[in-house]
Design a protein around this motif. Structure first.
Motif, PDB file in Angstrom:
ATOM      1  N   THR A   1      -4.055  12.741  -8.611  1.00 48.97           N
ATOM      2  CA  THR A   1      -3.337  11.598  -8.068  1.00 48.97           C
ATOM      3  C   THR A   1      -1.868  11.607  -8.487  1.00 48.97           C
ATOM      4  OG1 THR A   1      -5.412  10.385  -8.309  1.00 48.97           O
ATOM      5  CG2 THR A   1      -3.488   9.109  -7.726  1.00 48.97           C
ATOM      6  N   ALA A   2      -1.550  12.252  -9.597  1.00 46.61           N
ATOM      7  CA  ALA A   2      -0.157  12.320 -10.048  1.00 46.61           C
ATOM      8  C   ALA A   2       0.710  13.053  -9.035  1.00 46.61           C
ATOM      9  CB  ALA A   2      -0.079  13.004 -11.410  1.00 46.61           C
TER      10      ALA A   2
ATOM     11  N   PHE B   1       1.338   3.627  -0.655  1.00 43.98           N
ATOM     12  CA  PHE B   1       0.394   4.431  -1.431  1.00 43.98           C
ATOM     13  C   PHE B   1      -0.847   3.569  -1.592  1.00 43.98           C
ATOM     14  CE2 PHE B   1      -0.150   7.016  -5.631  1.00 43.98           C
ATOM     15  CZ  PHE B   1      -1.151   7.743  -5.021  1.00 43.98           C
TER      16      PHE B   1
ATOM     17  N   ALA C   1      -5.085   7.166  -1.412  1.00 48.77           N
ATOM     18  CA  ALA C   1      -5.428   7.709  -2.729  1.00 48.77           C
ATOM     19  C   ALA C   1      -6.881   7.418  -3.053  1.00 48.77           C
ATOM     20  CB  ALA C   1      -4.520   7.126  -3.805  1.00 48.77           C
TER      21      ALA C   1
ATOM     22  N   PHE D   1      -0.249   4.768 -11.833  1.00 44.18           N
ATOM     23  CA  PHE D   1       0.210   5.260 -10.546  1.00 44.18           C
ATOM     24  C   PHE D   1       0.859   4.136  -9.760  1.00 44.18           C
ATOM     25  CE2 PHE D   1      -3.565   8.063 -11.387  1.00 44.18           C
ATOM     26  CZ  PHE D   1      -2.795   9.118 -11.836  1.00 44.18           C
ATOM     27  N   SER D   2       1.814   4.505  -8.939  1.00 49.37           N
ATOM     28  CA  SER D   2       2.625   3.516  -8.227  1.00 49.37           C
ATOM     29  C   SER D   2       1.973   3.143  -6.900  1.00 49.37           C
ATOM     30  CB  SER D   2       4.027   4.099  -7.998  1.00 49.37           C
ATOM     31  OG  SER D   2       4.853   3.149  -7.388  1.00 49.37           O
ATOM     32  N   VAL D   3       0.785   2.564  -6.968  1.00 45.00           N
ATOM     33  CA  VAL D   3       0.071   2.190  -5.736  1.00 45.00           C
ATOM     34  C   VAL D   3       0.593   0.858  -5.217  1.00 45.00           C
ATOM     35  CG1 VAL D   3      -2.000   3.469  -6.301  1.00 45.00           C
ATOM     36  CG2 VAL D   3      -1.735   1.132  -7.122  1.00 45.00           C
TER      37      VAL D   3
ATOM     38  N   GLN E   1       0.269  13.087  -5.696  1.00 47.70           N
ATOM     39  CA  GLN E   1       0.526  12.125  -4.629  1.00 47.70           C
ATOM     40  C   GLN E   1       1.514  11.058  -5.085  1.00 47.70           C
ATOM     41  OE1 GLN E   1      -3.583  10.980  -4.179  1.00 47.70           O
ATOM     42  NE2 GLN E   1      -3.824  12.199  -2.313  1.00 47.70           N
ATOM     43  N   ASP E   2       1.355  10.607  -6.331  1.00 45.50           N
ATOM     44  CA  ASP E   2       2.243   9.584  -6.877  1.00 45.50           C
ATOM     45  C   ASP E   2       3.687  10.072  -6.897  1.00 45.50           C
ATOM     46  OD1 ASP E   2       2.572   6.993  -8.310  1.00 45.50           O
ATOM     47  OD2 ASP E   2       3.181   8.295  -9.953  1.00 45.50           O
ATOM     48  N   SER E   3       3.892  11.324  -7.269  1.00 45.68           N
ATOM     49  CA  SER E   3       5.251  11.888  -7.315  1.00 45.68           C
ATOM     50  C   SER E   3       5.860  11.939  -5.913  1.00 45.68           C
ATOM     51  CB  SER E   3       5.215  13.299  -7.911  1.00 45.68           C
ATOM     52  OG  SER E   3       4.722  13.270  -9.225  1.00 45.68           O
TER      53      SER E   3
ATOM     54  N   ARG F   1       6.873   8.342  -4.890  1.00 45.47           N
ATOM     55  CA  ARG F   1       8.090   7.897  -5.581  1.00 45.47           C
ATOM     56  C   ARG F   1       9.335   8.609  -5.028  1.00 45.47           C
ATOM     57  NH1 ARG F   1       6.881   5.388 -10.754  1.00 45.47           N
ATOM     58  NH2 ARG F   1       4.644   5.403 -11.143  1.00 45.47           N
TER      59      ARG F   1
END
Length: 224
Positions: free
Chosen positions: A149-150, A168, A132, A221-223, A152-154, A157
């Motif tokens: 980035t949302a 991530f 990311a 974001f869930s990095v 990629q985040d989706s 998840r």
């Protein structure tokens, strides 16, 4: 031209009763005109008070909007929600304290997928990895950066929910040239100097100041 509203009785007395064909119609017309005059007089009397009320409410809202937000939540603790809600949206007030609490709770620490999706004997864990890179540091971040980035985040998840081992990985800004260009233009416009006038070390410090001004932590974001 006079703004004086005539008395209802005067309007009724001056009403033109020659047009109606009967005395009854003439009386009705006179009453209608008298009623309209009363309403006009009432509206004219109430107008100054209504204007004062509107101005007072506007001043009250302006005072509330100008009041600076003070974060009373100790660092790392869950946000204090006891304060009254502001009349308008204030992102600083809304987002205050949450990021520190998320970090304190360990919400950004990666967990093994095995905890939630144990493998059966002979099974092999699939992986899903996405880098990311953050947006270019060339100005204020906006919703377009968040949208990028949302997506990629989706995906990350969703693959976690499928039982895959995910990574991530946040990166660093790779846009050194475009950032340098923006900072150079700003420097020349503000002081008439170039990067050569500052020297390498001083110019790098200037770029870092720009970065600190326009890029902040706080994404959800869930990095890993």
């Amino acid at each position: 031209m006079s703004d004086t509203v005539p008395a209802p009785q005067e309007v009724a007395a001056n009403a033109d009763t020659s047009n109606p064909t009967t005395k009854s119609a003439a009386k009705k017309e006179a009453k209608r005109l008298e009623k309209e005059a009363k309403l006009a007089a009432k509206a004219a009397k109430a107008a100054p008070n209504a204007e004062k009320k509107v101005k007072a409410e506007k001043a009250k809202k302006d005072d509330a909007a100008d009041a600076p937000f003070v974060n009373t939540t100790p660092k790392g603790e869950k946000k204090d929600m006891a304060q009254p809600m502001a009349a308008g949206y204030n992102p600083i007030a809304i987002e205050a304290a949450w990021y520190d609490w998320w970090s304190a709770q360990g919400f950004f620490k990666p967990e093994s997928t095995e905890k939630y999706f144990p493998l059966k004997e002979g099974q092999k864990r699939e992986t899903f990895v996405v880098p990311a890179p953050p947006p270019n540091v060339t100005g204020s971040l906006h919703i377009g950066h968040g949208l990028t980035t949302a997506i990629q985040d989706s995906l990350v998840r969703w693959n976690r929910m499928l039982g895959k081992e995910t990574l991530f990985a946040p990166g660093f800004d790779h846009a050194g040239i475009s950032t340098q260009s923006v900072v150079e233009k700003r420097l020349y416009k503000a002081s008439g100097r170039t990067r050569h006038d500052l020297g390498r070390e001083k110019f790098v410090d200037t770029v870092r100041e720009w970065k600190d001004e326009y890029v902040t932590r706080g994404s959800a974001f869930s990095v890993d």
